[in-house]
Design a protein around this motif. Sequence first.
Motif, mmCIF file in Angstrom:
data_model
loop_
_atom_site.group_PDB
_atom_site.id
_atom_site.type_symbol
_atom_site.label_atom_id
_atom_site.label_comp_id
_atom_site.label_asym_id
_atom_site.label_seq_id
_atom_site.Cartn_x
_atom_site.Cartn_y
_atom_site.Cartn_z
ATOM 1 N N LEU A 289 0.136 55.510 -12.968
ATOM 2 C CA LEU A 289 0.981 55.035 -11.859
ATOM 3 C C LEU A 289 0.332 55.360 -10.517
ATOM 4 N N ILE A 290 0.151 54.329 -9.689
ATOM 5 C CA ILE A 290 -0.488 54.549 -8.389
ATOM 6 C C ILE A 290 0.369 55.464 -7.507
ATOM 7 N N SER A 291 1.704 55.347 -7.629
ATOM 8 C CA SER A 291 2.541 56.233 -6.802
ATOM 9 C C SER A 291 2.327 57.691 -7.205
ATOM 10 N N ASN A 292 2.122 57.937 -8.503
ATOM 11 C CA ASN A 292 1.798 59.304 -8.929
ATOM 12 C C ASN A 292 0.443 59.731 -8.386
ATOM 13 N N VAL A 600 5.585 66.222 1.401
ATOM 14 C CA VAL A 600 5.359 64.840 1.807
ATOM 15 C C VAL A 600 5.302 63.979 0.548
ATOM 16 N N SER A 601 6.021 62.887 0.550
ATOM 17 C CA SER A 601 6.025 62.057 -0.651
ATOM 18 C C SER A 601 6.059 60.576 -0.286
ATOM 19 N N GLY A 602 5.266 59.780 -0.982
ATOM 20 C CA GLY A 602 5.283 58.335 -0.735
ATOM 21 C C GLY A 602 4.218 57.872 0.245
ATOM 22 N N VAL A 603 4.364 56.648 0.703
ATOM 23 C CA VAL A 603 3.377 56.032 1.592
ATOM 24 C C VAL A 603 4.025 55.770 2.947
ATOM 25 N N PHE A 604 3.247 55.890 4.013
ATOM 26 C CA PHE A 604 3.802 55.768 5.354
ATOM 27 C C PHE A 604 3.133 54.659 6.134
ATOM 28 N N GLU A 605 3.849 54.216 7.164
ATOM 29 C CA GLU A 605 3.302 53.104 7.919
ATOM 30 C C GLU A 605 2.350 53.531 9.013
ATOM 31 N N SER A 606 2.780 54.526 9.808
ATOM 32 C CA SER A 606 1.947 54.835 10.959
ATOM 33 C C SER A 606 1.074 56.063 10.752
ATOM 34 N N SER A 624 3.770 71.933 1.694
ATOM 35 C CA SER A 624 3.675 72.418 0.329
ATOM 36 C C SER A 624 3.634 71.214 -0.593
ATOM 37 N N SER A 625 3.048 71.391 -1.796
ATOM 38 C CA SER A 625 2.900 70.207 -2.629
ATOM 39 C C SER A 625 4.074 70.022 -3.577
ATOM 40 N N MET A 640 8.461 56.727 -2.919
ATOM 41 C CA MET A 640 8.571 58.146 -3.231
ATOM 42 C C MET A 640 8.817 58.285 -4.733
ATOM 43 N N GLY A 641 8.175 59.265 -5.350
ATOM 44 C CA GLY A 641 8.302 59.429 -6.797
ATOM 45 C C GLY A 641 9.751 59.712 -7.183
ATOM 46 N N PRO A 642 10.262 59.058 -8.240
ATOM 47 C CA PRO A 642 11.655 59.244 -8.632
ATOM 48 C C PRO A 642 11.980 60.687 -9.019
ATOM 49 N N SER A 643 11.003 61.404 -9.597
ATOM 50 C CA SER A 643 11.316 62.765 -10.023
ATOM 51 C C SER A 643 11.489 63.662 -8.806
ATOM 52 N N LYS A 644 10.684 63.407 -7.761
ATOM 53 C CA LYS A 644 10.838 64.195 -6.542
ATOM 54 C C LYS A 644 12.214 63.940 -5.941
#
Length: 668
Positions: A289-292, A600-606, A624-625, A640-644
Motif C-alpha cells: 500500500l502506497i499510503s503505508n 504526521v500522517s498522510g499527504v499534504f498539499e503545501s 514522533s512516528s 491518512m492510514g485507517p489504523s492511525k
Amino acid sequence: MNSIQHKIEDLRSQLHRYNHEYYTLDAPTISDYEFDQLLAELQSLEKQYPEFYDENSPTLRVGGAITKKFQTVVHDHRMYSLDNSYSKEDLLDWETRIQKNIGDEKVHYFCELKYDGASISLTYENGKLLRAVTRGDGSQGDDVTQNIKTIKTIPLQLTGDYPKKFDIRGEIVLPIAGFHKMNQERIAAGEEPYMNPRNTASGSLKLQDSGEVAKRPLQCLLYQLVSDTPICETQEEGLQKARSWGFHVPSEAILANSIDEVMQFVDQWDVKRHSLPYETDGIVIKVNLISNQMELGYTTKYPRWAMAYKFKAEQVSTQLESISYQVGRTGAITPVANLRPVLLGGTTVKRASLHNADQIEKLDVCIGDVVFIEKGGEIIPKIVGVDVSKRTVFCQPVDYITHCPSCESELIRSEGEAQHYCLNSNACPPQITGKIQHFISRKAMDVDGLGAETIELLFRDGLIRNYADLYTLQKEDLLPLERMAEKSVDNLLLGVEASKKIPFERVLFGLGIRFVGQTVAKKLAASFGSIDRLANATKDELEEVDEIGERIAQSVVLFFSNPNNLQTIQRLKDYGLQMTISADRLAAQTSLLKGSTFVVSGVFESFSRDELKAAIEINGGKVSSSISSKTTYIVAGKNMGPSKFQKAEKLGIPLLSESDFRALIAVK
Ligand code: AMP
Ligand code: ZN
C-alpha cells in the motif's frame, strides 16, 4: 500538417510500436526485414528534412552521439539504497518495526526479483523520455540520456493513460547470454573478456560513444514509479500501469499476505533464479500500500517500506596468510584477514573482514587455515567458516593483539562492546588522521582540494595534528611538499577558507563525536542552536531531545568534558567557522509548539512530509512516528492510514488539518 511531416511522424509511431512488440513484449508483428526497411526510410527522410528533428526518434536507437563529459544532475527524489535481510527472523523483525509504525492494520508485501545491474532513474514528461540519470551517490548522478536511448526496451514515447510528469526507476542489466556472446567476440578479436555482467552493464552507461552502447544487448527492467503526488494506490498497481504505458516490467513478482508467503517466494527463486536470462542477487520486498509506504518513510539510507533479501552468496576457499589490525578514527580496532588471492564473483579477493576478537573466536580460525569466504552485503568479503579437514600442524592459533599496532597503548575492551579500542585518541596517528579525514569529508566540511592522502602527508610532515590546524596552513609551508604544485596548494587553501561557511549542523557532524551521525547532528543543532549551549547541556537535557538516547547523550557529554576538545573548538570558533545555526533559521525559530508532540500522517498539499516535520521542529515541537498517549496532535493529510485514525480516536487525540496546523504556527 505538411504531408512530409505527417509521413515522418507516422513512421516514428509505427517504429515505436514495432520496437515495443519486438523487444519488450517479445511478440513481433512484422519481419526484421520490414522493420529495417521502415527504419531506413525514416532515416533518409530525417536526413533530407532536418527541420522535423525529434530527440526521441526511433532512429536514435542506433546511437552515434558522443558525450565527452556527463553532466551532473540532482535527483528530484533521492535514490535510496535498500536495507538487507538474510533470514526469516530478519524479515519478522522488519514486520514488527512496520506494525509499530502503522498499527495493527494487516500488511501485504509485493515481492519482486532484485535485478543485479546498474540503477537508473528515467524522467518522462508528456509521455516522452526527458532524461536518464545514474544513481551516483543517491542525491545526484550523471546524465546518460544519449546512451540510454539506444536501449531498445526503454520506451521513448509512452502509450495509454500516463501521468504528465513522473520518474521511473529501473535496473540496466546485461542478460547472461548476451554477455557471453560479447565475450566470445572479444576473445576472438584478441581482447580481454569482461569480468561479469553487472560491471559491464554499469560500465556501458558511461561509454562516450552511444554507438558502442547500442551494440550491447542491454535491457532495462523497471521496478518503481516515483512522483510528487501518488500515481497509484499500491506497488502492484503502479507496476501494472507502467507496463501498460510500454515499460518492460518483469512479471515474476507476486503479492504475499504474510512473511511466510514471502519466504516461499524466496525459497522458490533461490533455486529457479539460475534459469533466468539475467542475474539476480535476491528479492526485494515492498509494503504494497502506497499510503503505508508514505507513513513509513525513509531513514537516511533506506526506505523503511522496502527490504532486500539476499540469496546466499557464492563461496570459495583459500588460505588465511596473516591478520592485520586497523585503527579507525574512533580508536576501534578491526582485524583484517590477508588471504591468498582468489577469484570470487568475478573479482580477485585478497582481504576479508574479521570484525572483532569474538568473531575470530567464534570462527575458531588459525593462521594458515583454509577458510571459506563469501561476498555479503558489504564490499569487502567475509570469512564464513574454516575447512578444518585441511588444518595442518603448521597452523597457528590467533594471538589477538593487546596493544595498539600504531601507538602501542594498551587496548581496552569495555563491558558489552565487541570491539577493542585504543584510547590514546589525541596522539594515536591513524585516529588523528582518521578524524581529520572525517572532518573534511563530503557530508561534513566538504573541503575541496583536500583528500585522505594529502591529510596523511600533512600529518607526516608535522603540519597538522588536529582539524583546527587546517586553518593555520600557509602557502609557503605547503609548496615544498611532494606532489604539491602551486595550483593544488591554492585550491587547498581556497577549499579550507570556503569551509568556514559550512552550516553549523555539518560542522557538528564533522567534529566526529561518537554516535553523532548526520541525523543526530541536525537534531542537536536545531535543539541547542549553538556549540556553547550544546557543550553546556547536561545528560538529562540532551536526552529530552527527540530520538536522543542515553548512549548518545553520554558520548556528547564525554566529548565536551575533554579539555583538548574544548580548546580545539575554541580555535575553530576563532577561525570563523559556523558555530551557531544560521540567522535565517534562528529568525524562523519559535517556541510556539514547545511541549507538544506531533504525529504526521498522510499527504499534504503545501508541504512535503519532511517540510512539515521541519516546520514542527523549528517551532519547538517534537515529531514522533507512532501515536501514543504522549501525542498532543496528529496532523492529518489526505490518505491518512485507517489504523492511525482508529488509534487516534481511541486515545482521544485531536486531529489537525493542514490549515489548522498553519494557523497554529501563524502562517497564512
Ligand atoms: P543495494 O545496491 O544492494 O543497496 O540495493 C539497492 C539497489 O537494488 C537499488 O538501487 C536498485 O538499483 C536495485 N534493485 C534491483 N531490483 C530492484 C527492485 N525490484 N526494487 C528496488 N530496487 C531494485
Ligand atoms: Zn593507538
